[in-house]
Design a protein around this motif. Structure first.
Motif, PDB file in Angstrom:
ATOM      1  N   ASP A   9       0.891  -1.433  -0.022  1.00  0.00           N
ATOM      2  CA  ASP A   9      -0.248   0.018   0.107  1.00  0.00           C
ATOM      3  C   ASP A   9       1.000   1.236  -0.368  1.00  0.00           C
ATOM      4  OD1 ASP A   9      -2.413  -1.454   0.194  1.00  0.00           O
ATOM      5  OD2 ASP A   9      -2.734  -0.605   2.477  1.00  0.00           O
ATOM      6  N   VAL A  10       0.788   2.189  -0.584  1.00  0.00           N
ATOM      7  CA  VAL A  10       1.742   3.581  -0.560  1.00  0.00           C
ATOM      8  C   VAL A  10       0.481   4.350  -0.216  1.00  0.00           C
ATOM      9  CG1 VAL A  10       2.011   5.160  -1.737  1.00  0.00           C
ATOM     10  CG2 VAL A  10       1.796   3.658  -3.238  1.00  0.00           C
ATOM     11  N   ILE A  11       1.287   4.919   1.093  1.00  0.00           N
ATOM     12  CA  ILE A  11       0.180   6.702   1.994  1.00  0.00           C
ATOM     13  C   ILE A  11       0.408   7.367   1.399  1.00  0.00           C
ATOM     14  CG2 ILE A  11       0.495   6.765   4.092  1.00  0.00           C
ATOM     15  CD1 ILE A  11       1.724   4.680   5.738  1.00  0.00           C
ATOM     16  N   LEU A  12      -0.354   8.015   1.200  1.00  0.00           N
ATOM     17  CA  LEU A  12      -0.305   9.487   0.610  1.00  0.00           C
ATOM     18  C   LEU A  12      -0.027  10.182   1.976  1.00  0.00           C
ATOM     19  CD1 LEU A  12      -2.693   8.527  -2.419  1.00  0.00           C
ATOM     20  CD2 LEU A  12      -0.677   8.425  -2.723  1.00  0.00           C
ATOM     21  N   THR A  13      -2.327  10.181   2.312  1.00  0.00           N
ATOM     22  CA  THR A  13      -1.594  11.280   3.486  1.00  0.00           C
ATOM     23  C   THR A  13      -1.865  10.479   4.989  1.00  0.00           C
ATOM     24  OG1 THR A  13      -4.290  11.184   3.001  1.00  0.00           O
ATOM     25  CG2 THR A  13      -3.251  12.413   1.688  1.00  0.00           C
ATOM     26  N   ILE A  14      -1.066  11.853   6.048  1.00  0.00           N
ATOM     27  CA  ILE A  14      -1.718  11.234   7.197  1.00  0.00           C
ATOM     28  C   ILE A  14      -1.830  12.376   7.802  1.00  0.00           C
ATOM     29  CG2 ILE A  14      -0.503  10.597   9.405  1.00  0.00           C
ATOM     30  CD1 ILE A  14       1.919   9.268   8.281  1.00  0.00           C
ATOM     31  N   ASP A  15      -3.773  11.936   8.619  1.00  0.00           N
ATOM     32  CA  ASP A  15      -4.322  13.007   9.092  1.00  0.00           C
ATOM     33  C   ASP A  15      -4.363  14.277   8.467  1.00  0.00           C
ATOM     34  OD1 ASP A  15      -4.956  11.517  11.374  1.00  0.00           O
ATOM     35  OD2 ASP A  15      -3.479  12.533  12.949  1.00  0.00           O
ATOM     36  N   GLY A  16      -4.784  14.561   6.967  1.00  0.00           N
ATOM     37  CA  GLY A  16      -4.576  15.203   6.081  1.00  0.00           C
ATOM     38  C   GLY A  16      -3.398  15.805   5.803  1.00  0.00           C
ATOM     39  N   GLN A  17      -2.130  15.067   6.047  1.00  0.00           N
ATOM     40  CA  GLN A  17      -1.444  15.893   5.911  1.00  0.00           C
ATOM     41  C   GLN A  17      -0.512  15.227   4.090  1.00  0.00           C
ATOM     42  OE1 GLN A  17       1.159  17.798   8.785  1.00  0.00           O
ATOM     43  NE2 GLN A  17      -0.055  16.746  10.237  1.00  0.00           N
ATOM     44  N   THR A  18      -0.660  16.123   3.199  1.00  0.00           N
ATOM     45  CA  THR A  18       0.732  14.964   2.073  1.00  0.00           C
ATOM     46  C   THR A  18       1.634  14.366   3.097  1.00  0.00           C
ATOM     47  OG1 THR A  18      -0.597  15.883   1.096  1.00  0.00           O
ATOM     48  CG2 THR A  18       1.529  15.250   0.281  1.00  0.00           C
ATOM     49  N   ASN A  42      -4.277   1.114  -7.780  1.00  0.00           N
ATOM     50  CA  ASN A  42      -5.026   2.060  -8.768  1.00  0.00           C
ATOM     51  C   ASN A  42      -5.849   2.331  -7.719  1.00  0.00           C
ATOM     52  OD1 ASN A  42      -3.283   2.560 -10.708  1.00  0.00           O
ATOM     53  ND2 ASN A  42      -3.811   0.018 -11.652  1.00  0.00           N
ATOM     54  N   GLU A  43      -6.714   2.142  -6.839  1.00  0.00           N
ATOM     55  CA  GLU A  43      -7.576   2.860  -6.375  1.00  0.00           C
ATOM     56  C   GLU A  43      -6.693   3.702  -4.750  1.00  0.00           C
ATOM     57  OE1 GLU A  43     -10.923  -0.309  -5.063  1.00  0.00           O
ATOM     58  OE2 GLU A  43     -10.727  -0.588  -6.668  1.00  0.00           O
ATOM     59  N   ARG A  44      -7.800   4.782  -4.682  1.00  0.00           N
ATOM     60  CA  ARG A  44      -7.174   5.339  -3.513  1.00  0.00           C
ATOM     61  C   ARG A  44      -8.784   5.685  -2.871  1.00  0.00           C
ATOM     62  NH1 ARG A  44      -4.896   6.433  -8.247  1.00  0.00           N
ATOM     63  NH2 ARG A  44      -3.339   7.278  -8.448  1.00  0.00           N
ATOM     64  N   PHE A  45      -8.240   5.507  -1.131  1.00  0.00           N
ATOM     65  CA  PHE A  45      -9.711   5.066  -0.377  1.00  0.00           C
ATOM     66  C   PHE A  45      -9.009   5.964   1.201  1.00  0.00           C
ATOM     67  CE2 PHE A  45      -7.569   1.447  -1.276  1.00  0.00           C
ATOM     68  CZ  PHE A  45      -7.390   0.849   0.236  1.00  0.00           C
ATOM     69  N   ASP A  46      -9.426   6.162   2.566  1.00  0.00           N
ATOM     70  CA  ASP A  46      -9.042   6.790   3.328  1.00  0.00           C
ATOM     71  C   ASP A  46      -9.148   5.211   4.309  1.00  0.00           C
ATOM     72  OD1 ASP A  46      -8.235   9.186   2.814  1.00  0.00           O
ATOM     73  OD2 ASP A  46     -10.189   9.846   2.987  1.00  0.00           O
ATOM     74  N   VAL A  47      -8.107   5.183   5.286  1.00  0.00           N
ATOM     75  CA  VAL A  47      -8.485   3.960   5.939  1.00  0.00           C
ATOM     76  C   VAL A  47      -8.586   4.641   7.814  1.00  0.00           C
ATOM     77  CG1 VAL A  47      -7.349   1.828   6.675  1.00  0.00           C
ATOM     78  CG2 VAL A  47      -7.745   2.519   4.423  1.00  0.00           C
ATOM     79  N   ASP A  48      -8.785   4.169   8.403  1.00  0.00           N
ATOM     80  CA  ASP A  48      -8.326   4.623   9.948  1.00  0.00           C
ATOM     81  C   ASP A  48      -7.864   3.837  10.502  1.00  0.00           C
ATOM     82  OD1 ASP A  48      -9.465   7.551   9.975  1.00  0.00           O
ATOM     83  OD2 ASP A  48     -12.068   6.759  10.393  1.00  0.00           O
ATOM     84  N   VAL A  49      -6.279   3.900  11.216  1.00  0.00           N
ATOM     85  CA  VAL A  49      -5.996   2.702  11.819  1.00  0.00           C
ATOM     86  C   VAL A  49      -5.540   3.499  13.532  1.00  0.00           C
ATOM     87  CG1 VAL A  49      -4.370   1.765  11.689  1.00  0.00           C
ATOM     88  CG2 VAL A  49      -4.873   2.744   9.534  1.00  0.00           C
TER      89      VAL A  49
END
Length: 237
Positions: free
Chosen positions: A62-71, A109-116
């Motif tokens: 998985d590629v982490i694009l953002t953390i808590d809204g921060q790029t 190729n899918e982008r989504f948010d996950v709460d961990v």
């Protein structure tokens, strides 16, 4: 520290973690391989520890694009003070046990948010044993204990080099794969006629008892109790 104690009813839970290892994505070909757009940046998940919330929600690669809204930049940093950047771990350092973090994920190729949920990592071999009495189990003069770092510290300040190498490697690098798992070792043998010939055995990991994989010190005691109905106890070290 005090905030952590207040939140957890007088107990200190320690620093939380996500339980993931990440790799920078500064290589153009690597970003293209994982389907990142030209304007996107992030870091690659290379490993996920068992027994964490991340293990049920994230996947390797998985590629982490953002953390808590921060790029997240390709070098693993996020914005800090004026024109400064800092490792993305900084965002985690502001969390407490049980807090949630929202990760923007790119997967297939899918982008989504996950709460961990962030939580202190469960160590297979405990690093510290404050306010706890040593645990042991003795059977036929064989002394069994759970492996802990304080046990290895008994080899002195240079315990890393002086303690048994196989035990040191397991203490530092092995990870728990199920709840309540411990590494049980035969620490020494109290000489007696019943264990004659085994008195030199020490610091050996107990793998099985009567054909059953040993999960913890309590589990070993249970297996030994069951084994009393047979003429012999069979240990695999």
């Amino acid at each position: 520290f005090l905030e952590d104690v207040t939140r957890n009813g007088g107990e200190y839970h320690g620093f939380p973690a996500l339980g993931i290892n990440c790799q920078a994505l500064e290589n153009d070909q690597l970003r293209t391989y994982y389907g990142m757009a030209e304007h996107e940046s992030g870091i690659l998940i290379s490993k996920i520890r068992p027994l964490t919330d991340a293990a049920s929600k994230l996947k390797r690669h998985d590629v982490i694009l953002t953390i808590d809204g921060q790029t997240v930049a390709n070098d693993g940093t996020v914005p800090f003070r004026n024109r400064e950047r800092i490792s993305f771990d900084y965002v985690l350092s502001n969390k407490y046990d049980g807090d949630s973090m929202t990760l923007g994920i790119l997967r297939d190729n899918e982008r989504f948010d996950v709460d961990v949920i962030a939580a202190p990592l469960k160590q297979l071999v405990p690093i510290q044993m404050y306010d706890m009495l040593p645990r042991y189990f003795i059977y036929a003069g064989l002394v069994f204990v759970p492996l802990t770092q304080p046990y290895l510290h008994e080899y002195g300040e240079d315990w890393y080099n002086q303690s048994p190498r196989r035990l040191c490697d397991r203490a530092l690098f092995w990870e728990a794969k199920e709840e309540g798992q411990e590494l049980v070792i035969l620490s020494q043998v109290l000489q007696d006629k019943v264990n004659q010939g085994f008195e030199t055995l020490c610091n050996l990991m107990v793998l099985e008892c009567n054909g059953v994989k040993v999960k913890s010190l309590n589990h070993l005691a249970e297996l030994m109790e069951i084994g009393k109905t047979t003429p012999f106890q069979n240990l695999l070290l």
